[in-house]
Design an enzyme around this catalytic site. Structure first.
Site, PDB file in Angstrom:
ATOM      1  N   ASP A  73       6.195   2.101  -0.318  1.00  0.00           N
ATOM      2  CA  ASP A  73       5.350   2.256   0.870  1.00  0.00           C
ATOM      3  C   ASP A  73       6.172   2.498   2.129  1.00  0.00           C
ATOM      4  O   ASP A  73       5.658   3.050   3.104  1.00  0.00           O
ATOM      5  CB  ASP A  73       4.483   1.012   1.073  1.00  0.00           C
ATOM      6  CG  ASP A  73       3.438   0.844  -0.013  1.00  0.00           C
ATOM      7  OD1 ASP A  73       2.833   1.861  -0.397  1.00  0.00           O
ATOM      8  OD2 ASP A  73       3.239  -0.284  -0.488  1.00  0.00           O
ATOM      9  N   HIS A 133       8.790  -6.733  -2.768  1.00  0.00           N
ATOM     10  CA  HIS A 133       7.891  -6.353  -3.857  1.00  0.00           C
ATOM     11  C   HIS A 133       7.787  -7.515  -4.822  1.00  0.00           C
ATOM     12  O   HIS A 133       8.727  -8.309  -4.960  1.00  0.00           O
ATOM     13  CB  HIS A 133       8.405  -5.100  -4.576  1.00  0.00           C
ATOM     14  CG  HIS A 133       7.422  -4.508  -5.533  1.00  0.00           C
ATOM     15  ND1 HIS A 133       7.342  -4.881  -6.843  1.00  0.00           N
ATOM     16  CD2 HIS A 133       6.453  -3.562  -5.352  1.00  0.00           C
ATOM     17  CE1 HIS A 133       6.388  -4.193  -7.438  1.00  0.00           C
ATOM     18  NE2 HIS A 133       5.830  -3.393  -6.558  1.00  0.00           N
TER      19      HIS A 133
END
Length: 453
Positions: free
Chosen positions: A389, A330
């Site tokens: 996700d 991320h």
């Protein structure tokens, strides 16, 4: 008239021309200190604005150096974990309270929350003839495009669409927050009928249901769902509702709103941003990657077999040959993504109910193995953690939600954050976004048409 063959040939020539003339020497970005992707050299985002809506915390800066810390997600000053715990403690669905907080900056009283939730329920029903004229008559293969069209079409059903006073924008935003789940569900039903040759079920929304309950009811032929299913989707909606002003779709809202345009244009632009595979479409890539891994790993409980295949993915020898293990890493979170932690706990609970624990343990193993494999293959010491996700697609699959609805669910949630950013830009912005691009093409002498070869 051009034949199809002629058209293809012309387009190929034009493509070749564009590819030849548009590339920019990568060294020029460094020469002119260009912040590509609006990011600094150390990976932090370029500071382009101020916000009171949300904060994404994954590191601290000490003497200009990033120090990784456990991730935190903050909505209007409140840790999102506390919002979720409060909803669970009161046996309530929490997305509606979350939307209220993001819009108005304070936690609602019980009475205010009940009135707000009731108003959302009433607004969930689309305007008269909207479904027939704007959804059924022009179905789309991609639900996100259908939702963007639905947002823009809403302009025509608004008696005061150009009024950009804060009160009117709040009305428009609340109506869009309410309608998004219906737009997505009906867009999906139209797609089933016209593109998949399957039966279409159009159920009328019920005003007394939560957003999560309403969506599950609208996409299912029998309108049924369990309490745990609705709670799980509600959790996902809370976790995706806001992620700071710098994410691509929220920044899009600020940029487009700063031009002094209408609410529907700004939100439709955000939907277009979220559709992209680098943004809202990422969870589908995780599920597709897992499909291939499960098909090629015989023993899901074998760390060696799973590791071997993850090495293949990281070395660009498997899946899409990108070298990316999707769902890992991320831009801000490095030690942990708080959304992933919260969703993973609910995923485990749901997996037990659905008989999917073997698959859950596979996800759990990959989450544990992938970071060190990524570091080794890419020769990097950067800390990598699983992001939201990684589990969201697995959760939606257990909920029997079709993949074409994964990104629309993200939009159903993020419309709350977009609306808050739209209002904030109107209240506190006042200046159109106008960053600079340096032209690196030399000037040329003009050639008259008759002399061109």
């Amino acid at each position: 008239m051009f034949s199809n063959k002629d058209e293809i040939a012309i387009l190929k020539r034009l493509e070749k021309l564009a590819v030849h003339n548009d590339p920019i020497n990568p060294d020029l970005y460094k020469k002119y200190d260009v912040k590509r992707g609006l990011r600094n050299a150390n990976g932090t985002g370029v500071l382009v604005g101020l916000t009171r809506i949300g904060d994404v915390v994954g590191y601290e800066l000490k003497d200009g150096e990033k120090i990784a810390i456990p991730g935190r997600l903050i909505y209007r000053g409140y840790n999102v974990e506390d919002l979720i715990k409060d909803a669970e403690r009161n046996k309530q669905f929490g997305f509606e309270q979350c939307a209220y907080l993001l819009l108005f900056g304070e936690l609602p009283t019980k009475e205010k929350l009940e009135r707000f939730t009731s108003y959302l329920g009433e607004c969930r029903i689309l305007p008269e003839n909207f479904t027939e004229d704007m959804i059924m008559k022009a179905p789309s293969q991609d639900i996100m495009n259908k939702m963007a069209r639905g947002v823009l079409a809403s302009y025509s059903y608004d008696d005061d669409p150009e009024n950009k006073s804060v009160g009117n924008v709040i009305r428009q935003c609340i109506q869009l927050i309410a309608r998004f789940s219906t737009l997505a569900a009906y867009g999906y039903q139209a797609k089933r009928r016209y593109y998949d040759n399957k039966s279409m079920f159009i159920h009328n929304p019920k005003a007394d249901l939560s957003t999560a309950e309403s969506f599950l009811r609208l996409i299912r032929a029998d309108k049924s769902y369990s309490r745990l299913e609705a709670e799980t989707l509600d959790l996902a909606l809370i976790l995706h509702a806001e992620h700071g002003g710098g994410n691509n779709s929220s920044l899009t809202v600020h940029v487009v709103s700063s031009a002094d345009t209408d609410t529907y244009s700004a939100i439709a632009a955000a939907v277009g941003s979220l559709k992209g595979s680098r943004h809202g479409g990422a969870n589908i890539r995780v599920v597709e990657m897992m499909d291939e891994l499960k098909a090629n790993v015989k023993d899901w409980s074998s760390e060696k077999e799973v590791s071997d295949y993850l090495y293949k993915i990281a070395k660009k020898d498997a899946y899409d040959k990108s070298g990316l293990i999707y769902g890992m890493g991320h831009a801000i979170y490095t030690i942990s993504d708080p959304r992933e932690i919260l969703l993973k706990a609910k995923a485990k609970e749901l997996a037990k109910e659905k008989g999917c624990m073997e698959e859950f343990e596979l996800y759990n193993m990959i989450e544990r193995l992938a970071p060190s494999i990524i570091q080794e293959v890419h020769n990097s010491d950067k800390k990598v953690c699983a992001n939201v996700d990684f589990y969201s697609g697995f959760v939606y699959t257990m909920l029997n939600i079709p993949r074409e609805l994964f990104t629309p669910i993200f939009a159903i949630s993020r419309i709350a954050g977009w609306s808050a950013h739209r209002i904030e830009e109107i209240v506190s912005g006042g200046r159109i976004y106008r960053p600079a691009y340096k032209n690196v093409s030399p000037e040329r002498d003009f050639v008259p048409l008759a002399n061109r070869k």
